[in-house]
Design a protein around this motif. Structure first.
Motif, PDB file in Angstrom:
ATOM      1  N   SER A  98     -18.055 -21.253 -60.119  1.00  0.00           N
ATOM      2  CA  SER A  98     -18.379 -22.617 -60.123  1.00  0.00           C
ATOM      3  C   SER A  98     -17.145 -23.483 -60.021  1.00  0.00           C
ATOM      4  O   SER A  98     -17.408 -24.202 -59.075  1.00  0.00           O
ATOM      5  N   GLU A 116     -25.834 -26.067 -58.227  1.00  0.00           N
ATOM      6  CA  GLU A 116     -26.305 -26.595 -59.476  1.00  0.00           C
ATOM      7  C   GLU A 116     -27.571 -25.701 -60.142  1.00  0.00           C
ATOM      8  O   GLU A 116     -27.434 -25.570 -61.476  1.00  0.00           O
ATOM      9  N   GLU A 117     -28.443 -25.402 -59.409  1.00  0.00           N
ATOM     10  CA  GLU A 117     -29.552 -24.555 -60.044  1.00  0.00           C
ATOM     11  C   GLU A 117     -29.663 -23.180 -59.247  1.00  0.00           C
ATOM     12  O   GLU A 117     -29.151 -23.034 -58.173  1.00  0.00           O
ATOM     13  N   LYS A 171     -26.462 -19.669 -63.735  1.00  0.00           N
ATOM     14  CA  LYS A 171     -27.053 -19.928 -64.927  1.00  0.00           C
ATOM     15  C   LYS A 171     -28.082 -18.456 -65.264  1.00  0.00           C
ATOM     16  O   LYS A 171     -29.304 -18.804 -65.496  1.00  0.00           O
TER      17      LYS A 171
END
Length: 637
Positions: free
Chosen positions: A116, A135-136, A152
């Motif tokens: 990140s 981001e996703e 994530k």
């Protein structure tokens, strides 16, 4: 993996910069070695398939294709290993290049986690080649199927859900808000960090400090695998400083420039239980994908340190510092109570035993800090049917050396009269015979305190409260109990520390107190010697304090407490003995809660306390059947 223990590893294999095939061979060897030693999770360094220091070679298709071919080679050659492995490599996705960690298991690529935060300062220029994680989450095409791709991702074991992995990469740890924070909130109990942190003066100590603090903040296990031998020394030197921490404790580390396979065990059930207790992990962030995997539950051979004295630091300087802090806290609590009540005196029953000695030392410290003369402290020695010359003389000498006021009240005649009043046979050495003496002593202390506008200072300790080894409304009661959260094994070290700081005359008395068997001295002595030895009646305090720590502080089930005790006390107590006293602990702990439900005030000094107003709320009528039934199913080993 049973009981939540998982063997984990980090390694920093020797690599060659840009030689993906060679590096794959080194990685396979590290994986096979880790698996052969029982590891279920292995973390390897950042970009270890290519080397971190490739520079503009990361723009070369040959290197990027070579990394993917090497990854496929690793998957084929390690498909039989029942071990999650985290490996660093560059990945092209949707026209951009990412610094990624590949998560492998039994020949499958479970997911890809991109970095990140890309450092672009000092010696680091990652933004020249890589893009930060999107981001996703999305997917990556790999050999005909889609692999989850994103920062994530959580990897969760179906058979042990507490074993949930999250991944962040190197710089991600060093930024103000690391990705591991939301990963932990989303359920990750284990954070893996493939890293390539170059070595500079002082950095190893800072790295270690940062890692331990971060694992404590997140209540997680943290595996940090650092790049080492083989990286280019053009402008940087890498040491392979790998570390494994758990909830603030450094479990293992490879010394810089001495890289090796680092193995230890983490306890994910302990982490999950601590998070449940803290209630700080209830709000899960959105957008996280859980990727399940299957892993057989097997017995993990323990190698991590499990101290047989969990309340007592093992190294001398740390133990002395802990003792000084505890004495300071006890004295500070007593100072506040003395000021608030405007008490003229402090009244203490002094027996010549460990607990009353510690309480007296704390009271002296409090009076010294208040600037009050020690003569205002009234120690009362109350010889009875079981008092021996040794403890009697020690009580007198202690008061003399500390320059406090000593009163003597022989309780024999009062108790004998009380026996006559209630029709008790004085030759019947039953519980009434013993408890009548304890209650008489408490009555004397309370009345002397009333006479002199004083406070009765309690002497009972945490271990006695856990076992209910106190006479209800006898030594169980006081106006302020300074030892209430001090376990017996720690009481001994506190007195020993005080002895080490004392002058020769006081030290000799304290040493004899330390050498005296623990006893309530309620039964007549034999030839002047103590006959009633507490540890022969309720069991060794070393075992009971160990049980208290793991059964109450960590809420471990009885079988796990038993397993840890056998491991910690190997060579000192056999399995049959440990199981016997563990049953005693649970039976007494549940049966004696009514005594703890009405305890006097006292300072909390550690992570375990049984105050009904603070850390321990339990109904007095709770049943121990579940815990005792589990112990009945165990076979002594």
């Amino acid at each position: 993996m049973k009981d939540g223990f998982i063997k984990v590893a980090t390694a920093s294999p020797e690599i060659r910069v840009a030689d993906c095939a060679y590096n794959a061979g080194q990685i396979v060897s590290a994986m096979q070695e880790a698996s052969s030693k029982g590891a279920k999770l292995l973390v390897l360094p950042e970009l270890c398939l290519t080397g971190y220091t490739c520079g503009d070679l990361f723009l070369q298709r040959a290197l990027l294709d070579g990394a993917l071919l090497a990854l496929a080679q690793i998957l084929r050659q390690t498909a039989q290993l029942e071990m999650i492995t985290v490996i660093g490599l560059p990945i092209r996705s949707q026209g951009q290049l990412y610094n990624c960690a590949a998560v492998l298991y039994q020949g499958q690529l479970l997911g890809l986690v991109p970095k990140s935060h890309l450092p672009n300062y000092g010696e680091f220029y990652e933004q020249r080649h890589f893009s930060p994680a999107p981001e996703e989450n999305r997917t990556f095409q790999w050999e005909g199927h889609e692999v989850p791709f994103g920062s994530k991702l959580l990897f969760r074991c179906n058979q042990l859900p507490e074993f949930t992995l999250g991944v962040e990469i190197c710089e991600d740890l060093w930024v103000p808000i690391p990705p591991s924070g939301p990963l932990a909130l989303a359920g990750a109990t284990v954070i893996c960090n493939p890293s390539a942190s170059d070595e500079t003066i002082g950095k190893a100590a800072y790295r270690r400090q940062l890692l331990c603090a971060h694992s404590a903040q997140l209540v997680c296990a943290y595996l940090y695998a650092d790049a080492g031998e083989g990286e280019s020394t053009t402008d940087m030197v890498f040491s392979g400083h790998c570390l494994i921490a758990e909830n603030g404790t450094l479990l293992a580390q490879a010394q810089p420039f001495a890289p090796r396979l680092l193995l230890t065990e983490i306890d994910v059930q302990r982490l999950e239980g601590e998070r449940r207790r803290l209630t700080s992990f209830g709000s899960e962030p959105a957008g996280y994908t859980v990727l399940p995997f299957d892993m057989r539950l097997s017995q993990t051979q323990l190698t991590r340190e499990v101290s047989s004295f969990p309340f007592v630091p093992q190294d001398g300087p740390s133990r002395d510092a802990r003792c000084e802090s505890i004495l300071a806290m006890q004295a500070a609590g007593l100072q506040k109570r003395l000021r608030h009540t405007a008490a003229h005196t402090a009244v203490i029953g002094i027996s010549g035993g460990l607990d009353s000695t510690l309480a007296l030392l704390v009271t002296c410290r409090a009076f010294d800090q208040l600037g009050r003369p020690r003569g205002e402290i009234i120690a009362v020695t109350m010889p009875g049917f079981g008092t021996t010359g040794r403890t009697y003389r020690n009580a007198q000498a202690l008061c003399q050396r500390l320059e406090i006021t000593l009163l003597e009240v022989n309780i024999a005649s009062a108790v004998t009269g009380h026996f006559a009043d209630i029709g008790q046979d004085p030759d019947l050495r039953d519980v009434t015979y013993e408890n009548a003496q304890a209650r008489e002593r408490t009555q004397i202390l309370m009345d002397i305190a009333n006479q002199r506008q004083g406070l009765v200072i309690g002497t009972g300790d945490l271990s006695e409260l856990a076992l209910g080894w106190a006479t209800y409304n006898g030594d169980h009661m006081s106006m302020y109990a300074v030892n209430t959260s001090i376990p017996k094994t720690l009481v001994r070290h506190l007195v020993a520390y005080a002895a080490s700081q004392a002058g020769e005359a006081l030290r000799s008395v304290l040493q004899d107190v330390l050498d005296t068997p623990v006893s309530p001295e309620l039964l007549p002595a034999a030839q002047g010697q103590i006959v009633q030895k507490t540890e022969e009646l309720v069991g060794p305090y070393a075992l009971h304090d160990f049980f208290l720590y793991y059964a109450i502080r960590w809420a471990f089930p009885p079988a796990k407490v038993y397993r840890l005790a056998r491991y910690a006390f190997a060579g000192a107590y056999d399995g049959k003995t440990i199981l016997h006293w563990l049953r005693t602990f649970y039976r007494r702990f549940f049966a004696q809660q009514f005594k703890r439900s009405c305890l006097p005030d006292g300072p909390k000094v550690g992570s375990v306390t049984l105050s009904p107003r603070g850390d321990w709320r339990m109904p007095s009528d709770a049943c121990a059947a579940l815990w005792l039934d589990e112990l009945e199913r165990l076979t002594p080993q």
